[in-house]
Design a protein around this motif. Structure first.
Motif, PDB file in Angstrom:
ATOM      1  N   TRP A   1       0.854  -1.197   0.000  1.00 22.24           N
ATOM      2  CA  TRP A   1       0.000   0.000   0.000  1.00 22.24           C
ATOM      3  C   TRP A   1       0.887   1.243   0.000  1.00 22.24           C
ATOM      4  O   TRP A   1       1.658   1.476   0.923  1.00 22.24           O
ATOM      5  CB  TRP A   1      -0.913   0.018   1.211  1.00 22.24           C
ATOM      6  CG  TRP A   1      -1.701   1.298   1.322  1.00 22.24           C
ATOM      7  CD1 TRP A   1      -1.506   2.305   2.221  1.00 22.24           C
ATOM      8  CD2 TRP A   1      -2.783   1.700   0.491  1.00 22.24           C
ATOM      9  NE1 TRP A   1      -2.390   3.320   2.006  1.00 22.24           N
ATOM     10  CE2 TRP A   1      -3.202   2.971   0.943  1.00 22.24           C
ATOM     11  CE3 TRP A   1      -3.435   1.130  -0.592  1.00 22.24           C
ATOM     12  CZ2 TRP A   1      -4.249   3.672   0.358  1.00 22.24           C
ATOM     13  CZ3 TRP A   1      -4.474   1.812  -1.177  1.00 22.24           C
ATOM     14  CH2 TRP A   1      -4.879   3.067  -0.710  1.00 22.24           C
ATOM     15  N   SER A   2       0.772   2.002  -1.069  1.00 22.34           N
ATOM     16  CA  SER A   2       1.543   3.246  -1.158  1.00 22.34           C
ATOM     17  C   SER A   2       0.694   4.444  -0.771  1.00 22.34           C
ATOM     18  O   SER A   2       1.203   5.430  -0.224  1.00 22.34           O
ATOM     19  CB  SER A   2       2.095   3.429  -2.574  1.00 22.34           C
ATOM     20  OG  SER A   2       1.029   3.605  -3.504  1.00 22.34           O
ATOM     21  N   GLY A   3      -0.609   4.380  -1.099  1.00 22.58           N
ATOM     22  CA  GLY A   3      -1.512   5.476  -0.756  1.00 22.58           C
ATOM     23  C   GLY A   3      -1.332   6.725  -1.592  1.00 22.58           C
ATOM     24  O   GLY A   3      -1.892   7.783  -1.274  1.00 22.58           O
ATOM     25  N   ALA A   4      -0.568   6.618  -2.643  1.00 19.76           N
ATOM     26  CA  ALA A   4      -0.281   7.801  -3.452  1.00 19.76           C
ATOM     27  C   ALA A   4      -1.127   7.810  -4.723  1.00 19.76           C
ATOM     28  O   ALA A   4      -1.101   6.855  -5.498  1.00 19.76           O
ATOM     29  CB  ALA A   4       1.206   7.836  -3.816  1.00 19.76           C
ATOM     30  N   GLY A   5      -1.862   8.900  -4.918  1.00 13.75           N
ATOM     31  CA  GLY A   5      -2.570   9.117  -6.174  1.00 13.75           C
ATOM     32  C   GLY A   5      -3.687   8.146  -6.465  1.00 13.75           C
ATOM     33  O   GLY A   5      -3.959   7.846  -7.637  1.00 13.75           O
TER      34      GLY A   5
END
Length: 210
Positions: A115-119
């Protein structure tokens, strides 16, 4: 002196021969048992992996629009069991933005393992965290690879036992709990004991649960 010679000839010589015969028999049975053990173990090790059940831990990141930003928060991790072959469960593909996607994660309904949560746009994103083996299916039939592996292991171990001849695997079968059962027989190579038939059995289990 005559009595001593008679005692030696009548009592001690037959007793010595009997002890030698018993010793040879015990050693031969041990050697045959070791060969049977090797055959059973080789059969288990040659068993093609059966259906595997994995417990997959995952969590969902829920992303909602807050003014101009998207805010994401995970729920408490949950666990789901998935079942399949080893090749299918551990074959991995790339999931852009979410790391790799192995088969076990895909079957659990995840979009990836990172999970990066970016964009990311608003929505729900299941992310698989880890997996552990719950069970491995027991064999249902004796396969050709198992037969070949057992035979080769048996022959290789019998080759180092000079007191045996005519050694063979009589049977190779499965028990009610998935164990492999081996039965073998042979007779002593020495001419004096050539009519003495010996037998041995062995069992081995594969890994079925953890």
């Amino acid at each position: 002196m005559v009595l001593v010679v008679l005692v030696i000839g009548i009592v001690l010589v037959p007793l010595t021969l009997a002890l030698l015969a018993m010793s040879a028999l015990v050693v031969a049975k041990s050697q045959l048992g070791q060969a049977a053990d090797a055959a059973a173990l080789a059969a288990v090790q040659a068993e093609p992996p059966g259906p595997v059940t994995l417990a997959v831990s995952w969590e969902i990141y829920t992303c909602v629009q807050q003014n101009m930003d998207t805010e994401c928060a995970p729920v408490a991790p949950q666990t789901t069991d998935v079942t399949g072959t080893v090749s299918a469960l551990f074959a991995a593909t790339d999931s852009p933005g979410f790391g790799s996607l192995p088969g076990w994660a895909q079957r659990a309904g995840c979009v990836g393992t990172v999970w990066s949560g970016a964009g990311v746009p608003p929505g729900a994103y299941p992310i698989c965290l880890r997996q552990r083996v719950v069970a491995v299916g027991a064999p249902t039939v004796i396969s050709t690879p198992m037969l070949l592996a057992a035979s080769r292991a048996f022959v290789a171990n019998v080759a180092f036992t000079p007191d045996l001849r005519g050694a063979s695997l009589r049977s190779l079968r499965l028990g009610s709990e998935g164990e492999v059962k081996v039965a073998a027989s042979a007779h002593l190579r020495r001419a004096l004991f050539s009519r003495t038939v010996i037998s041995a059995t062995a069992m081995a289990w594969g890994i079925r649960s953890s």
